[in-house]
Design an enzyme around this catalytic site. Structure first.
Site, PDB file in Angstrom:
ATOM      1  N   GLU A  25      -6.364  -0.137   4.290  1.00 47.31           N
ATOM      2  CA  GLU A  25      -7.107  -0.909   5.298  1.00 47.31           C
ATOM      3  C   GLU A  25      -6.859  -2.413   5.177  1.00 47.31           C
ATOM      4  O   GLU A  25      -6.309  -2.886   4.166  1.00 47.31           O
ATOM      5  CB  GLU A  25      -8.610  -0.621   5.177  1.00 47.31           C
ATOM      6  N   LYS A  87     -13.371  -8.659  12.155  1.00 46.65           N
ATOM      7  CA  LYS A  87     -13.559  -7.409  11.414  1.00 46.65           C
ATOM      8  C   LYS A  87     -13.697  -6.305  12.465  1.00 46.65           C
ATOM      9  O   LYS A  87     -14.638  -6.317  13.262  1.00 46.65           O
ATOM     10  CB  LYS A  87     -14.818  -7.528  10.550  1.00 46.65           C
ATOM     11  N   ASP A 139     -29.357  -0.168   9.746  1.00 52.99           N
ATOM     12  CA  ASP A 139     -28.040  -0.676   9.354  1.00 52.99           C
ATOM     13  C   ASP A 139     -27.290   0.431   8.610  1.00 52.99           C
ATOM     14  O   ASP A 139     -27.432   0.603   7.399  1.00 52.99           O
ATOM     15  CB  ASP A 139     -28.165  -1.941   8.499  1.00 52.99           C
ATOM     16  N   SER A 141     -23.418   1.923   8.318  1.00 56.01           N
ATOM     17  CA  SER A 141     -22.027   1.618   8.647  1.00 56.01           C
ATOM     18  C   SER A 141     -21.410   2.675   9.564  1.00 56.01           C
ATOM     19  O   SER A 141     -21.624   3.880   9.367  1.00 56.01           O
ATOM     20  CB  SER A 141     -21.199   1.524   7.373  1.00 56.01           C
ATOM     21  N   ALA A 142     -20.619   2.202  10.515  1.00 58.59           N
ATOM     22  CA  ALA A 142     -19.881   3.116  11.395  1.00 58.59           C
ATOM     23  C   ALA A 142     -18.865   3.948  10.608  1.00 58.59           C
ATOM     24  O   ALA A 142     -18.363   4.955  11.114  1.00 58.59           O
ATOM     25  CB  ALA A 142     -19.182   2.328  12.497  1.00 58.59           C
ATOM     26  N   LYS A 160     -20.600   0.864  -2.476  1.00 64.61           N
ATOM     27  CA  LYS A 160     -21.115  -0.266  -3.237  1.00 64.61           C
ATOM     28  C   LYS A 160     -22.608  -0.139  -3.480  1.00 64.61           C
ATOM     29  O   LYS A 160     -23.340   0.321  -2.619  1.00 64.61           O
ATOM     30  CB  LYS A 160     -20.843  -1.561  -2.472  1.00 64.61           C
TER      31      LYS A 160
HETATM   32  N1  PSU Z   1     -15.150  -2.129   0.320  1.00 64.98           N
HETATM   33  C1  PSU Z   1     -14.634  -3.192  -0.333  1.00 64.98           C
HETATM   34  N2  PSU Z   1     -14.398  -4.309   0.357  1.00 64.98           N
HETATM   35  C2  PSU Z   1     -14.593  -4.357   1.705  1.00 64.98           C
HETATM   36  C3  PSU Z   1     -15.116  -3.220   2.394  1.00 64.98           C
HETATM   37  C4  PSU Z   1     -15.372  -2.128   1.652  1.00 64.98           C
HETATM   38  O1  PSU Z   1     -14.420  -3.147  -1.526  1.00 64.98           O
HETATM   39  O2  PSU Z   1     -14.299  -5.387   2.297  1.00 64.98           O
HETATM   40  C5  PSU Z   1     -15.231  -3.221   3.903  1.00 64.98           C
HETATM   41  C6  PSU Z   1     -14.544  -1.958   4.432  1.00 64.98           C
HETATM   42  O3  PSU Z   1     -13.582  -2.342   5.394  1.00 64.98           O
HETATM   43  C7  PSU Z   1     -15.651  -1.166   5.062  1.00 64.98           C
HETATM   44  C8  PSU Z   1     -16.555  -2.271   5.525  1.00 64.98           C
HETATM   45  O4  PSU Z   1     -15.205  -0.316   6.090  1.00 64.98           O
HETATM   46  O5  PSU Z   1     -16.544  -3.177   4.422  1.00 64.98           O
HETATM   47  C9  PSU Z   1     -17.935  -1.795   5.879  1.00 64.98           C
HETATM   48  O6  PSU Z   1     -18.563  -2.772   6.634  1.00 64.98           O
HETATM   49  P1  PSU Z   1     -19.937  -2.443   7.381  1.00 64.98           P
HETATM   50  O7  PSU Z   1     -20.926  -2.198   6.305  1.00 64.98           O
HETATM   51  O8  PSU Z   1     -20.242  -3.676   8.209  1.00 64.98           O
HETATM   52  O9  PSU Z   1     -19.678  -1.238   8.257  1.00 64.98           O
HETATM   53 MN    MN Z   2     -23.778  -2.676   9.215  1.00 70.26          MN
END
Ligand code: PSU
Ligand code: MN
Length: 303
Positions: A25, A87, A139, A141-142, A160
């Site tokens: 990614e 993003k 909240d 994530s998609a 995380k």
């Molecule tokens: N894990 C990491 N670093 C990142 C991400 C995940 O170690 O930058 C990113 C990934 O691209 C993941 C995104 O899909 O964070 C999730 O963002 P959100 O919670 O806004 O969906």
């Molecule tokens: Mn989010």
């Protein structure tokens, strides 16, 4: 093939010959790590995939196209632009393509493009999940919905600890996404090897994982699979210490009114500051570790 899809020559040749390919990614490059460590990590990850006998396909949106396989210059560009690159998750893809703007693809968007390209294995650091308070603030994530619908296996170091891990696993269960623990019974928490939570199936070899993936998709059961690979012991950070730091950074985010897709990059950067860079070292090493495993599984699947 979709006219919007652009495969590099190397990726295209490997896929045509049935040779193993691993998707990577780009949000992690533009938003997940600072420059120049982000570019260095991205290059090293590609090298590890090559060393393991597969072809790396770093995925991003550029020049009105969905790209799988970037040139070193393109990786450099995404890393240097950093937060100036959008993003990109599922919802963003059409707008960035239509306006020919660059997009750093999240796990969700990378899965979509990988599937369209015919790539089944994808290595990243950690997936997005249900955030703390997710039951009321929604909240989520998609990435989780994408895992439910798109047939790509994602190798990660868990989710995380900035997230609500029990709720994240509940969500995956509801949507039928299997969580495999590689050589572990426990769902890892990204910077730490342990979370106190279980996985659905423990598998101890890349071949066993490859066999299960093939079986799932041969059965016509579409959708993703999460393969959880704990950070190597030498780079695992103490879970209790990380928990205290995370509580602190979430408070900072609330106090500063950080919302939506800005939250994950904000928290990652704050954690790095509060650990004096130790979290970044751990993050980089777990990504390498995931790239190695994804490559082994991809090689086993191609056999
Ligand atoms: N894990 C990491 N670093 C990142 C991400 C995940 O170690 O930058 C990113 C990934 O691209 C993941 C995104 O899909 O964070 C999730 O963002 P959100 O919670 O806004 O969906
Ligand atoms: Mn989010």
């Amino acid at each position: 093939m979709s006219p919007y899809l652009h495969l590099s020559e190397e990726v295209s040749a490997a896929l045509a010959a049935g040779r193993p390919v691993v998707a990577l990614e780009s949000t992690i490059i533009s938003h997940g790590m600072p420059y120049p460590e982000n570019v260095e990590t991205a290059r090293q990850v590609e090298q590890l995939v090559r060393d393991g006998g597969a072809v790396p396909a770093t995925i991003a949106i550029m020049d009105g196209q969905l790209k799988a396989g970037l040139s070193p210059d393109e990786v450099e560009q995404l890393g240097k632009l950093g937060l100036a690159v959008t993003k990109a998750s599922r919802r963003d893809i059409p707008f960035l393509v239509a306006q020919k703007l660059p997009g750093a693809t999240t796990v969700a968007a990378t899965m979509i493009i990988a599937e369209q390209a015919g790539i089944r294995l994808f290595a990243t650091g950690g997936i997005g999940g249900v955030h703390r308070g997710g039951a009321t603030n929604f909240d989520i994530s998609a990435d989780l919905q994408e895992l439910a619908r798109t047939s790509v296996a994602v190798v990660c170091a868990g989710a995380k600890a900035i997230l609500d891990l029990p709720l994240t696993l509940e969500y995956l269960e509801t949507f039928g996404v299997p969580v495999i623990g590689y050589q572990t019974d426990e769902f890892p928490a990204f910077y730490s090897r342990t979370s106190g939570l279980g996985v659905d199936y423990r598998l101890d070899s890349p071949a066993a994982i490859a066999h299960s993936l093939r079986t799932k998709w041969d059965l016509g059961l579409t959708g993703g699979v999460l393969i959880a690979n704990p950070v190597p012991t030498a780079y695992s950070l103490d879970a209790a210490r990380m928990e205290a730091i995370i509580v602190q950074v979430i408070q900072d985010a609330d106090a500063q009114g950080i919302k939506g897709k800005a939250i994950t990059p904000f928290l990652l950067a704050r954690v790095k500051a509060l650990t004096a860079g130790e979290s970044l070292v751990s993050n980089i090493q777990l990504v390498y570790n995931n790239a190695r495993l994804a490559t082994q599984i991809a090689v086993a699947m191609a056999e």
